[in-house]
Scaffold this motif. Structure first.
Motif, PDB file in Angstrom:
ATOM      1  N   ASP A  92       0.841  -1.179   0.000  1.00 38.03           N
ATOM      2  CA  ASP A  92       0.000   0.000   0.000  1.00 38.03           C
ATOM      3  C   ASP A  92       0.888   1.246   0.000  1.00 38.03           C
ATOM      4  OD1 ASP A  92       0.423  -1.272   2.665  1.00 38.03           O
ATOM      5  OD2 ASP A  92      -0.186   0.722   3.347  1.00 38.03           O
ATOM      6  N   ALA A  93       0.307   2.380  -0.322  1.00 40.63           N
ATOM      7  CA  ALA A  93       1.097   3.603  -0.533  1.00 40.63           C
ATOM      8  C   ALA A  93       1.927   4.003   0.691  1.00 40.63           C
ATOM      9  CB  ALA A  93       0.178   4.742  -0.956  1.00 40.63           C
ATOM     10  N   PRO A  94       1.352   4.067   1.906  1.00 41.88           N
ATOM     11  CA  PRO A  94       2.191   4.444   3.053  1.00 41.88           C
ATOM     12  C   PRO A  94       3.347   3.481   3.285  1.00 41.88           C
ATOM     13  CG  PRO A  94      -0.141   4.636   3.597  1.00 41.88           C
ATOM     14  CD  PRO A  94      -0.064   3.916   2.286  1.00 41.88           C
ATOM     15  N   ALA A  95       3.091   2.198   3.097  1.00 39.31           N
ATOM     16  CA  ALA A  95       4.154   1.207   3.300  1.00 39.31           C
ATOM     17  C   ALA A  95       5.254   1.354   2.253  1.00 39.31           C
ATOM     18  CB  ALA A  95       3.561  -0.204   3.255  1.00 39.31           C
ATOM     19  N   LEU A  96       4.876   1.606   1.008  1.00 38.06           N
ATOM     20  CA  LEU A  96       5.878   1.817  -0.039  1.00 38.06           C
ATOM     21  C   LEU A  96       6.771   3.005   0.290  1.00 38.06           C
ATOM     22  CD1 LEU A  96       3.735   1.228  -3.264  1.00 38.06           C
ATOM     23  CD2 LEU A  96       5.620  -0.208  -2.451  1.00 38.06           C
ATOM     24  N   ALA A  97       6.146   4.089   0.778  1.00 33.48           N
ATOM     25  CA  ALA A  97       6.921   5.282   1.117  1.00 33.48           C
ATOM     26  C   ALA A  97       7.908   4.989   2.249  1.00 33.48           C
ATOM     27  CB  ALA A  97       5.982   6.411   1.504  1.00 33.48           C
ATOM     28  N   LEU A  98       7.423   4.285   3.290  1.00 36.86           N
ATOM     29  CA  LEU A  98       8.299   3.972   4.422  1.00 36.86           C
ATOM     30  C   LEU A  98       9.398   2.994   4.019  1.00 36.86           C
ATOM     31  CD1 LEU A  98       5.616   3.691   7.254  1.00 36.86           C
ATOM     32  CD2 LEU A  98       7.241   5.539   6.869  1.00 36.86           C
TER      33      LEU A  98
ATOM     34  N   VAL B 137      18.997   3.486  -5.350  1.00 39.38           N
ATOM     35  CA  VAL B 137      18.245   3.141  -6.558  1.00 39.38           C
ATOM     36  C   VAL B 137      16.901   2.534  -6.190  1.00 39.38           C
ATOM     37  CG1 VAL B 137      18.228   1.721  -8.636  1.00 39.38           C
ATOM     38  CG2 VAL B 137      20.346   2.847  -7.917  1.00 39.38           C
ATOM     39  N   ARG B 138      16.940   1.551  -5.288  1.00 39.20           N
ATOM     40  CA  ARG B 138      15.694   0.915  -4.848  1.00 39.20           C
ATOM     41  C   ARG B 138      14.824   1.916  -4.096  1.00 39.20           C
ATOM     42  NH1 ARG B 138      11.687  -2.172  -6.030  1.00 39.20           N
ATOM     43  NH2 ARG B 138      10.827  -3.401  -4.296  1.00 39.20           N
ATOM     44  N   ALA B 139      15.443   2.770  -3.317  1.00 40.74           N
ATOM     45  CA  ALA B 139      14.686   3.750  -2.539  1.00 40.74           C
ATOM     46  C   ALA B 139      13.909   4.698  -3.459  1.00 40.74           C
ATOM     47  CB  ALA B 139      15.633   4.538  -1.651  1.00 40.74           C
ATOM     48  N   LYS B 140      14.569   5.204  -4.497  1.00 39.06           N
ATOM     49  CA  LYS B 140      13.879   6.125  -5.413  1.00 39.06           C
ATOM     50  C   LYS B 140      12.715   5.429  -6.106  1.00 39.06           C
ATOM     51  CE  LYS B 140      17.642   7.543  -7.574  1.00 39.06           C
ATOM     52  NZ  LYS B 140      18.503   8.299  -8.520  1.00 39.06           N
ATOM     53  N   ALA B 141      12.906   4.175  -6.516  1.00 40.22           N
ATOM     54  CA  ALA B 141      11.831   3.441  -7.192  1.00 40.22           C
ATOM     55  C   ALA B 141      10.631   3.263  -6.260  1.00 40.22           C
ATOM     56  CB  ALA B 141      12.348   2.089  -7.668  1.00 40.22           C
ATOM     57  N   LEU B 142      10.883   2.944  -5.000  1.00 34.60           N
ATOM     58  CA  LEU B 142       9.787   2.750  -4.047  1.00 34.60           C
ATOM     59  C   LEU B 142       9.051   4.057  -3.774  1.00 34.60           C
ATOM     60  CD1 LEU B 142      11.575   0.330  -1.559  1.00 34.60           C
ATOM     61  CD2 LEU B 142       9.486  -0.184  -2.857  1.00 34.60           C
ATOM     62  N   LEU B 143       9.786   5.145  -3.647  1.00 30.02           N
ATOM     63  CA  LEU B 143       9.146   6.435  -3.375  1.00 30.02           C
ATOM     64  C   LEU B 143       8.303   6.904  -4.556  1.00 30.02           C
ATOM     65  CD1 LEU B 143      12.066   8.182  -1.505  1.00 30.02           C
ATOM     66  CD2 LEU B 143       9.801   7.702  -0.555  1.00 30.02           C
ATOM     67  N   ARG B 144       8.781   6.666  -5.762  1.00 30.09           N
ATOM     68  CA  ARG B 144       7.990   7.039  -6.931  1.00 30.09           C
ATOM     69  C   ARG B 144       6.731   6.189  -7.037  1.00 30.09           C
ATOM     70  NH1 ARG B 144      13.091   7.851 -11.128  1.00 30.09           N
ATOM     71  NH2 ARG B 144      13.802   9.825 -10.202  1.00 30.09           N
ATOM     72  N   SER B 145       6.842   4.921  -6.695  1.00 31.63           N
ATOM     73  CA  SER B 145       5.663   4.051  -6.680  1.00 31.63           C
ATOM     74  C   SER B 145       4.657   4.518  -5.633  1.00 31.63           C
ATOM     75  CB  SER B 145       6.076   2.603  -6.399  1.00 31.63           C
ATOM     76  OG  SER B 145       6.894   2.096  -7.432  1.00 31.63           O
ATOM     77  N   ALA B 146       5.195   4.939  -4.474  1.00 29.42           N
ATOM     78  CA  ALA B 146       4.317   5.432  -3.417  1.00 29.42           C
ATOM     79  C   ALA B 146       3.593   6.698  -3.857  1.00 29.42           C
ATOM     80  CB  ALA B 146       5.127   5.698  -2.153  1.00 29.42           C
ATOM     81  N   ALA B 147       4.305   7.616  -4.514  1.00 28.75           N
ATOM     82  CA  ALA B 147       3.683   8.858  -4.964  1.00 28.75           C
ATOM     83  C   ALA B 147       2.556   8.577  -5.943  1.00 28.75           C
ATOM     84  CB  ALA B 147       4.733   9.757  -5.605  1.00 28.75           C
ATOM     85  N   ARG B 148       2.765   7.610  -6.838  1.00 27.73           N
ATOM     86  CA  ARG B 148       1.695   7.255  -7.786  1.00 27.73           C
ATOM     87  C   ARG B 148       0.531   6.607  -7.056  1.00 27.73           C
ATOM     88  NH1 ARG B 148       6.236   5.698 -10.951  1.00 27.73           N
ATOM     89  NH2 ARG B 148       5.966   3.538 -10.261  1.00 27.73           N
ATOM     90  N   ALA B 149       0.823   5.772  -6.067  1.00 26.04           N
ATOM     91  CA  ALA B 149      -0.234   5.069  -5.351  1.00 26.04           C
ATOM     92  C   ALA B 149      -1.079   6.011  -4.496  1.00 26.04           C
ATOM     93  CB  ALA B 149       0.372   3.979  -4.471  1.00 26.04           C
ATOM     94  N   PHE B 150      -0.492   7.079  -4.004  1.00 27.22           N
ATOM     95  CA  PHE B 150      -1.258   8.021  -3.181  1.00 27.22           C
ATOM     96  C   PHE B 150      -2.329   8.726  -4.004  1.00 27.22           C
ATOM     97  CE2 PHE B 150       2.280   8.106   0.010  1.00 27.22           C
ATOM     98  CZ  PHE B 150       1.503   7.727   1.094  1.00 27.22           C
TER      99      PHE B 150
ATOM    100  N   MET C 236      -0.508  16.089   0.143  1.00 26.40           N
ATOM    101  CA  MET C 236       0.501  16.190   1.188  1.00 26.40           C
ATOM    102  C   MET C 236       1.383  14.942   1.220  1.00 26.40           C
ATOM    103  SD  MET C 236       0.087  17.247   5.193  1.00 26.40           S
ATOM    104  CE  MET C 236      -0.904  15.811   5.651  1.00 26.40           C
ATOM    105  N   ALA C 237       0.778  13.776   1.075  1.00 25.84           N
ATOM    106  CA  ALA C 237       1.559  12.542   1.068  1.00 25.84           C
ATOM    107  C   ALA C 237       2.496  12.493  -0.136  1.00 25.84           C
ATOM    108  CB  ALA C 237       0.621  11.336   1.066  1.00 25.84           C
ATOM    109  N   ARG C 238       2.004  12.938  -1.290  1.00 25.42           N
ATOM    110  CA  ARG C 238       2.857  12.973  -2.479  1.00 25.42           C
ATOM    111  C   ARG C 238       4.020  13.952  -2.276  1.00 25.42           C
ATOM    112  NH1 ARG C 238       0.725  11.354  -7.461  1.00 25.42           N
ATOM    113  NH2 ARG C 238       1.638  13.178  -8.473  1.00 25.42           N
ATOM    114  N   ALA C 239       3.740  15.088  -1.658  1.00 15.39           N
ATOM    115  CA  ALA C 239       4.803  16.060  -1.416  1.00 15.39           C
ATOM    116  C   ALA C 239       5.869  15.491  -0.489  1.00 15.39           C
ATOM    117  CB  ALA C 239       4.204  17.335  -0.823  1.00 15.39           C
ATOM    118  N   ARG C 240       5.459  14.718   0.505  1.00 14.91           N
ATOM    119  CA  ARG C 240       6.429  14.086   1.386  1.00 14.91           C
ATOM    120  C   ARG C 240       7.330  13.125   0.615  1.00 14.91           C
ATOM    121  NH1 ARG C 240       2.277  12.611   6.353  1.00 14.91           N
ATOM    122  NH2 ARG C 240       2.185  14.706   7.292  1.00 14.91           N
ATOM    123  N   CYS C 241       6.747  12.407  -0.331  1.00 10.30           N
ATOM    124  CA  CYS C 241       7.547  11.493  -1.158  1.00 10.30           C
ATOM    125  C   CYS C 241       8.561  12.272  -2.001  1.00 10.30           C
ATOM    126  CB  CYS C 241       6.643  10.657  -2.059  1.00 10.30           C
ATOM    127  SG  CYS C 241       5.630   9.451  -1.186  1.00 10.30           S
TER     128      CYS C 241
END
Length: 407
Positions: A29-35, A47-60, A66-71
């Motif tokens: 889920d989006a919060p888990a991907l971001a964390l 590299v893995r961190a950036k991919a997860l954060l971008r996935s989280a931003a799309r999922a939000f 606000m959640a996307r901005a945090r990502c």
């Protein structure tokens, strides 16, 4: 927000990425991907961190601004740490505005600090100071953010040669890091504060030289001496500065004259220093006369150049002494090595941005340094990075990177 997400966020805030991953590693889920992305960043897998954060931003999604901005802010921090200076700074500025608009003052302050750190890295001190001035210094912040802010304040003070202010900021950062109880943050503060105890330059005067701490450099600038600053290719006293960074021949002549002061310098020595002429002919001597005339014109407010039987001598107009301030280590491509001395991995494009040089110039320098065994590269293509272990006694870019203060 469920209890596992809350626990993972607390673990990350305390510098425990493995503890966070134990709670969210199997969730998508989006919060888990971001964390997970932030945890991977803390573990060094950018590299893995950036991919997860971008996935989280799309999922939000678009509604969770606000959640996307945090990502975006988290990705900006990864870009800064990995020296990806081509990452779009406007995205971080927009994310900070979104966080402020939604009342997330702590993350907005973190985003502002990231902007300041990036500006410091590329030498834009005035903009960094303006950003810090816009922040509310009375706003309560978590200890980790207070420490980061004080590190930024210290970084500006160091570059402005204000060592007392820098020392006070480092003290406040150390206190905040102890409150945060994050070992990595405490180590960062301790490492950054070492610049005040590391030789920042060499003083050359009267045929002798000795290392200077940053505090001693600050004192020298207010001593009334005429300083030939070979760190920035500037001649200055307490009130005036004459830049010669774009006039390398003139600065080479000036430095030779300053190192010999109060004596004179033979014409043959000046020819060798400025033109690298091993066997001087009449054309070289004519050019020397022309360049000395140009140097006189540049220096007229601070010094004169007098002809002697052997050559030329520097004659300050007001100052009682002349000294040369040189980098601790002088060698070819020293500026590139100074940035790489922080131990981080840099791309050639990021180095070009930080140095204000063309990418091809930086690439040639890196290739020559690699052939000499002083730097090493890993990765290919756009993922290629350059680094070197910190060199004992070598100045990093934090010591004397920017323009000297004019007052």
């Amino acid at each position: 927000m469920d209890s596992m997400i809350t626990a993972a966020a607390r673990a990350l805030a305390g510098g425990d990425p493995l503890g966070a991953l134990k709670r969210v590693a199997l969730r998508d889920d989006a919060p888990a991907l971001a964390l997970r992305g932030i945890a991977m960043a803390q573990l060094g897998d950018f590299v893995r961190a950036k991919a997860l954060l971008r996935s989280a931003a799309r999922a939000f999604g678009q509604k969770e601004a606000m959640a996307r901005a945090r990502c975006v802010a988290a990705e900006a921090e990864i870009a800064l740490v990995s020296r990806d200076l081509s990452w779009p700074a406007k995205a971080l500025h927009a994310a900070r505005a979104t966080l402020e608009a939604h009342g997330d003052r702590a993350n907005a302050a973190h985003a502002l600090n990231l902007e300041v750190r990036r500006l410091l890295l590329i030498g834009r001190l005035d903009e960094a100071e303006r950003l810090l001035a816009d922040a509310d210094p009375t706003m309560p912040l978590p200890p980790a953010l207070r420490a980061a802010r004080e590190l930024a304040v210290a970084g500006i003070a160091i570059r402005r040669l204000k060592t007392k202010a820098a020392r006070a900021a480092f003290t406040r950062a150390e206190q905040a890091s102890r409150e945060a109880a994050i070992p990595a943050l405490a180590a960062e503060v301790e490492s950054a504060s070492l610049v005040l105890e590391t030789p920042a330059a060499r003083l050359i005067a009267g045929g002798e030289e000795r290392p200077l701490l940053l505090e001693e450099v600050e004192a020298l600038m207010g001593s009334g001496a005429l300083v030939v600053d070979a760190c920035r290719n500037v001649l200055r006293d307490e009130r005036h500065a004459i830049p010669l960074a774009t006039r390398p021949v003139l600065f080479a002549l000036l430095r030779a004259l300053a190192e010999a002061w109060p004596g004179d310098v033979p014409r043959s020595t000046l020819l060798a220093r400025a033109f690298r002429a091993k066997h001087a002919d009449e054309s070289h001597r004519a050019r020397l006369r022309v360049e000395i005339g140009r140097l006189r014109g540049e220096l007229h407010a601070l010094a004169d150049i007098k002809a002697t039987k052997r050559g030329f001598a520097l004659a300050p107009r007001r100052a009682g002494s002349v000294v040369v301030l040189a980098p601790p280590v002088e060698e070819q491509h020293a500026a590139v090595l100074a940035f790489l001395a922080d131990g981080e991995s840099w791309s050639s494009s990021a180095l070009a941005i930080a140095l204000g040089a063309s990418p091809r110039t930086v690439q040639r320098a890196l290739e020559q340094l690699a052939q000499a065994g002083k730097v090493q590269a890993f990765g290919r293509g756009r993922a290629r990075r350059w680094m070197t272990p910190p060199v004992p006694g070598f100045p990093t870019s934090l010591l004397l990177p920017g323009p000297l203060p004019t007052n």
